[in-house]
Design a protein around this motif. Structure first.
Motif, PDB file in Angstrom:
ATOM      1  N   GLU A  56       0.819  -1.205   0.000  1.00 50.90           N
ATOM      2  CA  GLU A  56       0.000   0.000   0.000  1.00 50.90           C
ATOM      3  C   GLU A  56       0.857   1.261   0.000  1.00 50.90           C
ATOM      4  O   GLU A  56       0.469   2.286  -0.572  1.00 50.90           O
ATOM      5  N   ARG A  57       2.024   1.207   0.624  1.00 51.71           N
ATOM      6  CA  ARG A  57       2.908   2.366   0.705  1.00 51.71           C
ATOM      7  C   ARG A  57       3.908   2.432  -0.443  1.00 51.71           C
ATOM      8  O   ARG A  57       4.835   3.228  -0.416  1.00 51.71           O
ATOM      9  N   HIS A  58       3.746   1.561  -1.435  1.00 52.48           N
ATOM     10  CA  HIS A  58       4.659   1.510  -2.583  1.00 52.48           C
ATOM     11  C   HIS A  58       6.097   1.266  -2.113  1.00 52.48           C
ATOM     12  O   HIS A  58       7.039   1.947  -2.530  1.00 52.48           O
ATOM     13  N   GLN A  59       6.228   0.265  -1.256  1.00 54.16           N
ATOM     14  CA  GLN A  59       7.543  -0.141  -0.773  1.00 54.16           C
ATOM     15  C   GLN A  59       7.789  -1.597  -1.139  1.00 54.16           C
ATOM     16  O   GLN A  59       6.855  -2.398  -1.250  1.00 54.16           O
ATOM     17  N   LEU A  60       9.062  -1.932  -1.310  1.00 56.32           N
ATOM     18  CA  LEU A  60       9.460  -3.298  -1.616  1.00 56.32           C
ATOM     19  C   LEU A  60      10.055  -3.910  -0.353  1.00 56.32           C
ATOM     20  O   LEU A  60      11.094  -3.463   0.139  1.00 56.32           O
ATOM     21  N   LEU A  61       9.383  -4.924   0.188  1.00 58.87           N
ATOM     22  CA  LEU A  61       9.854  -5.616   1.378  1.00 58.87           C
ATOM     23  C   LEU A  61      10.760  -6.762   0.944  1.00 58.87           C
ATOM     24  O   LEU A  61      10.313  -7.697   0.276  1.00 58.87           O
ATOM     25  N   VAL A  62      12.027  -6.676   1.310  1.00 58.03           N
ATOM     26  CA  VAL A  62      13.019  -7.660   0.875  1.00 58.03           C
ATOM     27  C   VAL A  62      13.512  -8.443   2.079  1.00 58.03           C
ATOM     28  O   VAL A  62      13.941  -7.865   3.074  1.00 58.03           O
ATOM     29  N   ARG A  63      13.461  -9.770   1.964  1.00 53.99           N
ATOM     30  CA  ARG A  63      13.946 -10.642   3.035  1.00 53.99           C
ATOM     31  C   ARG A  63      15.056 -11.525   2.486  1.00 53.99           C
ATOM     32  O   ARG A  63      14.801 -12.524   1.849  1.00 53.99           O
ATOM     33  N   ASP A  64      16.306 -11.128   2.699  1.00 50.08           N
ATOM     34  CA  ASP A  64      17.471 -11.924   2.292  1.00 50.08           C
ATOM     35  C   ASP A  64      17.332 -12.427   0.853  1.00 50.08           C
ATOM     36  O   ASP A  64      17.291 -13.622   0.585  1.00 50.08           O
ATOM     37  N   GLN A  65      17.264 -11.475  -0.078  1.00 49.32           N
ATOM     38  CA  GLN A  65      17.098 -11.806  -1.488  1.00 49.32           C
ATOM     39  C   GLN A  65      18.334 -11.354  -2.253  1.00 49.32           C
ATOM     40  O   GLN A  65      18.999 -10.389  -1.878  1.00 49.32           O
ATOM     41  N   SER A  66      18.659 -12.047  -3.330  1.00 53.65           N
ATOM     42  CA  SER A  66      19.825 -11.669  -4.127  1.00 53.65           C
ATOM     43  C   SER A  66      19.574 -10.334  -4.825  1.00 53.65           C
ATOM     44  O   SER A  66      18.433 -10.002  -5.177  1.00 53.65           O
ATOM     45  N   LEU A  67      20.649  -9.578  -5.041  1.00 50.27           N
ATOM     46  CA  LEU A  67      20.514  -8.237  -5.616  1.00 50.27           C
ATOM     47  C   LEU A  67      19.905  -8.277  -7.007  1.00 50.27           C
ATOM     48  O   LEU A  67      19.123  -7.391  -7.371  1.00 50.27           O
ATOM     49  N   ASP A  68      20.237  -9.272  -7.817  1.00 51.34           N
ATOM     50  CA  ASP A  68      19.683  -9.314  -9.170  1.00 51.34           C
ATOM     51  C   ASP A  68      18.160  -9.445  -9.141  1.00 51.34           C
ATOM     52  O   ASP A  68      17.450  -8.834  -9.949  1.00 51.34           O
ATOM     53  N   GLN A  69      17.616 -10.212  -8.176  1.00 45.64           N
ATOM     54  CA  GLN A  69      16.158 -10.340  -8.062  1.00 45.64           C
ATOM     55  C   GLN A  69      15.534  -9.035  -7.568  1.00 45.64           C
ATOM     56  O   GLN A  69      14.447  -8.653  -8.008  1.00 45.64           O
ATOM     57  N   VAL A  70      16.230  -8.355  -6.657  1.00 47.42           N
ATOM     58  CA  VAL A  70      15.732  -7.066  -6.164  1.00 47.42           C
ATOM     59  C   VAL A  70      15.665  -6.066  -7.315  1.00 47.42           C
ATOM     60  O   VAL A  70      14.686  -5.318  -7.457  1.00 47.42           O
ATOM     61  N   LEU A  71      16.680  -6.046  -8.165  1.00 48.83           N
ATOM     62  CA  LEU A  71      16.695  -5.121  -9.297  1.00 48.83           C
ATOM     63  C   LEU A  71      15.601  -5.475 -10.310  1.00 48.83           C
ATOM     64  O   LEU A  71      14.999  -4.584 -10.917  1.00 48.83           O
ATOM     65  N   GLU A  72      15.350  -6.769 -10.504  1.00 55.02           N
ATOM     66  CA  GLU A  72      14.248  -7.173 -11.385  1.00 55.02           C
ATOM     67  C   GLU A  72      12.932  -6.600 -10.867  1.00 55.02           C
ATOM     68  O   GLU A  72      12.082  -6.135 -11.637  1.00 55.02           O
ATOM     69  N   ARG A  73      12.754  -6.607  -9.559  1.00 51.62           N
ATOM     70  CA  ARG A  73      11.508  -6.120  -8.962  1.00 51.62           C
ATOM     71  C   ARG A  73      11.438  -4.591  -9.034  1.00 51.62           C
ATOM     72  O   ARG A  73      10.382  -4.021  -9.306  1.00 51.62           O
ATOM     73  N   LEU A  74      12.567  -3.925  -8.780  1.00 53.64           N
ATOM     74  CA  LEU A  74      12.584  -2.467  -8.876  1.00 53.64           C
ATOM     75  C   LEU A  74      12.344  -2.001 -10.310  1.00 53.64           C
ATOM     76  O   LEU A  74      11.758  -0.942 -10.541  1.00 53.64           O
ATOM     77  N   ALA A  75      12.819  -2.785 -11.279  1.00 56.60           N
ATOM     78  CA  ALA A  75      12.706  -2.385 -12.687  1.00 56.60           C
ATOM     79  C   ALA A  75      11.254  -2.220 -13.127  1.00 56.60           C
ATOM     80  O   ALA A  75      10.974  -1.481 -14.072  1.00 56.60           O
ATOM     81  N   ARG A  76      10.323  -2.901 -12.448  1.00 54.70           N
ATOM     82  CA  ARG A  76       8.918  -2.790 -12.836  1.00 54.70           C
ATOM     83  C   ARG A  76       8.373  -1.378 -12.644  1.00 54.70           C
ATOM     84  O   ARG A  76       7.384  -0.995 -13.277  1.00 54.70           O
ATOM     85  N   ASN A  77       8.990  -0.624 -11.752  1.00 52.15           N
ATOM     86  CA  ASN A  77       8.514   0.732 -11.482  1.00 52.15           C
ATOM     87  C   ASN A  77       9.595   1.777 -11.737  1.00 52.15           C
ATOM     88  O   ASN A  77       9.511   2.897 -11.240  1.00 52.15           O
TER      89      ASN A  77
END
Length: 317
Positions: free
Chosen positions: A240-261
């Protein structure tokens, strides 16, 4: 051996991808369907463009930047914005460029562009919300309810129907649920389901598992991972707050998720970044700030080539 698409068909294919990058109305989408159907060469041009871009996956950024600047200078007088966008598109690696705009995405029943959220009711009374750069196909009838996740992430509020469980299909398996709330996300190498207050049956590679409320599960083409506990309220609050909650995830997956926005193109080599781990909250509505936060705690370098192109790489010692 099939004949190669003409230069004109390739140019038109690239221009269509640029035109469909932003918010797409029904008229534009229908015009694209007409263009695809007009000549088999048009679909071949889309596919050939994908194959050509795959070869640029590991292109060093210095030659890419030089080519971008050179081609931009040649065309900027005529069509400054479109020229730069088209050149940027042609220089991007497959994973960031045309995987973002495959025909399945462009022709999906519901889709969002980068940074756009969408929420709407479904025919059965359920509600679906899409993250940025996400797409789904829907099949609802008297026999069943199916949502095919083409790409991205969705949040579902499933209306109760014991006779017709809702099935979410991804490239890596399926999620079956009769009612309740859950998130389903598809990344290039795996899918994730996070259950808020439902009970989901996940099927992948012939294996099945029940995911309870307050659990998340990763699954890929080889099978199922291990269900882990999550804070369901925190996850929904982050959405709801437009935040990405990351729990011990690899950086490449985090960037894939950030790339959507991310407004523009986010370039990175997944293989070089997959050993870096990330945990915390990142803003999805301000991806540049998210990248700055990541750069403060990780040995990475963030470079901006144009307003549309950002590259993330390992900091060299």
């Amino acid at each position: 051996m099939s004949k190669s698409p003409s230069a004109q068909a390739l140019q038109e294919a690239a221009e269509w991808l640029v035109r469909l990058e932003g918010d797409v109305g029904a008229a534009e989408r229908n015009a694209f369907r007409v263009w695809l159907a007009a000549d088999p060469e048009h679909m071949e041009a889309i596919e050939r463009l994908q194959a050509n871009l795959a070869a640029l996956r590991n292109t060093p950024h210095e030659p890419a930047q030089a080519a971008l600047e050179h081609m931009a200078r040649r065309r900027v007088r005529r069509q400054p914005i479109k020229a730069l966008a088209l050149v940027a598109l042609l220089l991007l690696p497959l994973g960031v460029a045309l995987q973002q705009f495959p025909p399945s995405y462009l022709l999906a029943d519901i889709s969002t562009s980068n940074g756009q959220r969408s929420s709407q009711p479904l025919a059965d009374g359920s509600r679906i919300s899409l993250d940025g750069s996400s797409a789904v196909d829907l099949q609802f009838d008297g026999q069943g309810r199916t949502v095919r996740l083409v790409q991205g992430e969705i949040r579902l509020e499933v209306s109760t129907d014991l006779a017709r469980p809702l099935r979410v299909l991804t490239e890596h398996g399926s999620v079956l649920v009769t009612s309740g709330r859950l998130f389903v996300e598809q990344l290039p190498d795996a899918s994730h389901v996070s259950v808020i207050d439902a009970r989901a049956e996940v099927d992948s590679a012939g294996k099945r598992m029940t995911v309870e409320a307050g659990q998340t599960l990763r699954f890929d083409v080889t099978g199922l991972g291990v269900a882990q506990s999550i804070d369901a309220a925190e996850l929904e609050q982050a959405w709801e707050r437009h935040q990405l909650l990351v729990r011990d995830q690899s950086l490449d997956q985090v960037l894939e998720r950030l790339a959507r926005n991310h407004h523009g193109y986010l370039l990175f080599d997944p293989r070089s970044l997959q050993l870096l781990r990330v945990a915390g909250l990142l803003p999805t509505d301000d991806s540049q700030r998210a990248l700055r936060l990541l750069a403060r705690s990780l040995p990475i370098k963030v470079e901006h080539y144009t307003p549309w192109v950002t590259r993330v790489s390992l900091e060299q010692p």
